[in-house]
Scaffold this active site. Structure first.
Site, PDB file in Angstrom:
ATOM      1  N   ASP A 133       0.846  -1.193   0.000  1.00 20.36           N
ATOM      2  CA  ASP A 133       0.000   0.000   0.000  1.00 20.36           C
ATOM      3  C   ASP A 133       0.881   1.242   0.000  1.00 20.36           C
ATOM      4  O   ASP A 133       1.973   1.239   0.575  1.00 20.36           O
ATOM      5  CB  ASP A 133      -0.907   0.024   1.229  1.00 20.36           C
ATOM      6  N   ASP A 152      -7.126  -1.275  -4.317  1.00 20.58           N
ATOM      7  CA  ASP A 152      -8.166  -0.941  -3.342  1.00 20.58           C
ATOM      8  C   ASP A 152      -9.120   0.114  -3.900  1.00 20.58           C
ATOM      9  O   ASP A 152     -10.332   0.047  -3.685  1.00 20.58           O
ATOM     10  CB  ASP A 152      -7.541  -0.418  -2.043  1.00 20.58           C
TER      11      ASP A 152
END
Length: 177
Positions: A133, A152
């Site tokens: 991330d 995401d």
């Protein structure tokens, strides 16, 4: 239901393009912004950033982290469960595409976005043991403390789009008495 080549191309191009963008941003961020990646005796991963890259100061930055869980970091350590769920989700999304009608282009785009998101995070879980991330929105104010990635984002937009499509979609015809 019969679909044309354009339907398949739309679904495949969105899925491939979304996946390529996700993997490229992860490659860039982890190749540019990581000083070290440490793994402790229990297999927990810690990413040591070399720096943060501010895109829009106070609003959007790239700040790397490793997520060994799922949404908002929940379920840490259940890697293989999330891998299995992802494989089932891929089959489900492909089946939904196969059942879609010709010309349902918005639905097929949303399915392609969802497929790209699932595959992008699945790739990370299988290859690295965690999801990479790096996108941090609203870092100055701490309103949204979570760090996420393109996969995401595709999943959130895809699910939101599906919900919107379900609310405004065609209503079944009612019979008059």
């Amino acid at each position: 239901m019969a679909k044309g080549f354009g339907d398949l191309a739309r679904f495949a191009v969105v899925a491939a393009g979304g996946l390529a963008l996700d993997l490229w941003t992860k490659w860039w961020a982890f190749g540019t912004l990581v000083a070290d990646i440490l793994v402790d005796g229990r297999g927990r991963v810690a990413v040591i950033p070399s720096r943060t890259y501010s895109v829009i100061p106070g609003w959007l930055s790239f700040d790397v982290t490793a997520n060994q869980g799922a949404v908002f970091g929940q379920g840490q350590g259940f890697r293989w469960l999330f891998v299995a769920i992802s494989v089932v989700a891929i089959g489900f999304l492909v089946r939904l595409y196969q059942q879609s009608g010709r010309g349902q282009w918005v639905y097929q785009i949303l399915l392609g976005m969802l497929l790209a998101g699932v595959i992008g995070n699945l790739y990370d879980r299988v290859m690295f043991g965690y999801v990479r991330d790096m996108i941090h929105a609203l870092p100055r104010w701490g309103l949204f403390p979570w760090i996420f990635n393109v996969a995401d984002s595709l999943l959130c937009v895809g699910v939101g789009g599906m919900m919107l499509l379900a609310m405004v979609g065609k209503k079944p015809a009612t019979e008059s008495p």
